[in-house]
Design a protein around this motif. Sequence first.
Motif, PDB file in Angstrom:
ATOM      1  N   ILE A  35       0.804  -1.222   0.000  1.00  0.00           N
ATOM      2  CA  ILE A  35       0.000   0.000   0.000  1.00  0.00           C
ATOM      3  C   ILE A  35       0.839   1.275   0.000  1.00  0.00           C
ATOM      4  CG2 ILE A  35      -2.096  -1.008   0.929  1.00  0.00           C
ATOM      5  CD1 ILE A  35      -1.309  -0.022   3.673  1.00  0.00           C
ATOM      6  N   LYS A  36       1.957   1.281   0.696  1.00  0.00           N
ATOM      7  CA  LYS A  36       2.780   2.501   0.703  1.00  0.00           C
ATOM      8  C   LYS A  36       3.410   2.720  -0.669  1.00  0.00           C
ATOM      9  CE  LYS A  36       1.894   3.695   4.837  1.00  0.00           C
ATOM     10  NZ  LYS A  36       0.961   4.781   5.073  1.00  0.00           N
ATOM     11  N   ARG A  37       3.796   1.656  -1.333  1.00  0.00           N
ATOM     12  CA  ARG A  37       4.382   1.783  -2.669  1.00  0.00           C
ATOM     13  C   ARG A  37       3.369   2.391  -3.625  1.00  0.00           C
ATOM     14  NH1 ARG A  37       5.648   3.194  -6.607  1.00  0.00           N
ATOM     15  NH2 ARG A  37       7.053   2.370  -8.177  1.00  0.00           N
ATOM     16  N   TYR A  38       2.158   1.907  -3.594  1.00  0.00           N
ATOM     17  CA  TYR A  38       1.116   2.429  -4.473  1.00  0.00           C
ATOM     18  C   TYR A  38       0.779   3.877  -4.122  1.00  0.00           C
ATOM     19  CZ  TYR A  38       0.457  -2.525  -5.546  1.00  0.00           C
ATOM     20  OH  TYR A  38       0.649  -3.838  -5.904  1.00  0.00           O
ATOM     21  N   ALA A  39       0.679   4.171  -2.839  1.00  0.00           N
ATOM     22  CA  ALA A  39       0.319   5.523  -2.398  1.00  0.00           C
ATOM     23  C   ALA A  39       1.405   6.540  -2.731  1.00  0.00           C
ATOM     24  CB  ALA A  39       0.040   5.524  -0.901  1.00  0.00           C
ATOM     25  N   LYS A  42       2.214   8.668  -6.573  1.00  0.00           N
ATOM     26  CA  LYS A  42       1.671   9.976  -6.961  1.00  0.00           C
ATOM     27  C   LYS A  42       2.603  11.119  -6.546  1.00  0.00           C
ATOM     28  CE  LYS A  42      -2.332  12.928  -6.149  1.00  0.00           C
ATOM     29  NZ  LYS A  42      -3.618  13.068  -5.472  1.00  0.00           N
ATOM     30  N   TYR A  43       3.267  10.956  -5.423  1.00  0.00           N
ATOM     31  CA  TYR A  43       4.102  12.027  -4.871  1.00  0.00           C
ATOM     32  C   TYR A  43       5.576  11.876  -5.222  1.00  0.00           C
ATOM     33  CZ  TYR A  43      -0.208  12.734  -2.428  1.00  0.00           C
ATOM     34  OH  TYR A  43      -1.536  12.940  -2.157  1.00  0.00           O
ATOM     35  N   LEU A  44       5.993  10.670  -5.560  1.00  0.00           N
ATOM     36  CA  LEU A  44       7.387  10.399  -5.910  1.00  0.00           C
ATOM     37  C   LEU A  44       7.446   9.550  -7.183  1.00  0.00           C
ATOM     38  CD1 LEU A  44       8.753   9.332  -2.402  1.00  0.00           C
ATOM     39  CD2 LEU A  44       9.115  11.521  -3.527  1.00  0.00           C
ATOM     40  N   PRO A  45       7.110  10.118  -8.336  1.00  0.00           N
ATOM     41  CA  PRO A  45       7.112   9.301  -9.560  1.00  0.00           C
ATOM     42  C   PRO A  45       8.485   8.702  -9.874  1.00  0.00           C
ATOM     43  CG  PRO A  45       6.783  11.628 -10.068  1.00  0.00           C
ATOM     44  CD  PRO A  45       6.737  11.500  -8.582  1.00  0.00           C
ATOM     45  N   GLN A  46       9.557   9.336  -9.414  1.00  0.00           N
ATOM     46  CA  GLN A  46      10.903   8.815  -9.667  1.00  0.00           C
ATOM     47  C   GLN A  46      11.177   7.528  -8.895  1.00  0.00           C
ATOM     48  OE1 GLN A  46      10.138  11.473  -7.826  1.00  0.00           O
ATOM     49  NE2 GLN A  46      11.569  11.796  -6.169  1.00  0.00           N
ATOM     50  N   ILE A  47      10.312   7.171  -7.956  1.00  0.00           N
ATOM     51  CA  ILE A  47      10.500   5.949  -7.174  1.00  0.00           C
ATOM     52  C   ILE A  47      10.336   4.701  -8.045  1.00  0.00           C
ATOM     53  CG2 ILE A  47       8.175   5.475  -6.321  1.00  0.00           C
ATOM     54  CD1 ILE A  47      11.197   5.620  -4.047  1.00  0.00           C
ATOM     55  N   ASN A  48       9.776   4.860  -9.249  1.00  0.00           N
ATOM     56  CA  ASN A  48       9.636   3.723 -10.161  1.00  0.00           C
ATOM     57  C   ASN A  48      10.987   3.142 -10.558  1.00  0.00           C
ATOM     58  OD1 ASN A  48       6.880   3.992 -10.053  1.00  0.00           O
ATOM     59  ND2 ASN A  48       6.717   5.029 -12.008  1.00  0.00           N
ATOM     60  N   GLU A  74       1.471  -4.334 -16.113  1.00  0.00           N
ATOM     61  CA  GLU A  74       2.690  -4.264 -16.931  1.00  0.00           C
ATOM     62  C   GLU A  74       3.972  -4.214 -16.100  1.00  0.00           C
ATOM     63  OE1 GLU A  74       2.233  -1.117 -19.764  1.00  0.00           O
ATOM     64  OE2 GLU A  74       0.270  -1.853 -20.379  1.00  0.00           O
ATOM     65  N   GLY A  75       3.850  -4.186 -14.779  1.00  0.00           N
ATOM     66  CA  GLY A  75       5.018  -4.183 -13.918  1.00  0.00           C
ATOM     67  C   GLY A  75       5.793  -2.880 -13.902  1.00  0.00           C
ATOM     68  N   ALA A  76       5.150  -1.793 -14.225  1.00  0.00           N
ATOM     69  CA  ALA A  76       5.822  -0.492 -14.287  1.00  0.00           C
ATOM     70  C   ALA A  76       6.247   0.031 -12.920  1.00  0.00           C
ATOM     71  CB  ALA A  76       4.915   0.536 -14.965  1.00  0.00           C
ATOM     72  N   LEU A  77       5.614  -0.457 -11.859  1.00  0.00           N
ATOM     73  CA  LEU A  77       5.914   0.050 -10.520  1.00  0.00           C
ATOM     74  C   LEU A  77       7.128  -0.604  -9.884  1.00  0.00           C
ATOM     75  CD1 LEU A  77       2.322   0.440  -9.047  1.00  0.00           C
ATOM     76  CD2 LEU A  77       3.792   2.190 -10.043  1.00  0.00           C
TER      77      LEU A  77
END
Length: 107
Positions: A35-39, A42-48, A74-77
């Motif tokens: 849940i923290k990764r998904y949340a 939005k605030y840290l797109p570079q975390i991908n 697609e496993g983008a996260l």
Amino acid sequence: MCNKIFPEDYATLYWLNRLNSEITNILDFGGHVGIKRYAFTKYLPQINNVEWKVYDLPKVIEEAKNLNKEIDPEGALNITFQDEIKKEKIDLFLALGSFQYIPREVA
């Protein structure tokens, strides 16, 4: 559902933002279904660019994998799930509300 953040997430978001260029992977200990990764996306797109590993109990990880197929087919996260701690290099260890559930001393 999985994209809500809370006031107590501020410090984690702050430090993840500051340290992002220095970390390649994170172990989210007791990270439930991620849940923290998904949340935080939005605030840290570079975390991908960071491999986010969620550790939790086997039944939780089973559900997490199913949910992840729906949320991120697609496993983008760049998120993986594990029900055992592996001996490997981890740049950042997160224990966001899970440490109190460990039944023994941690040394």
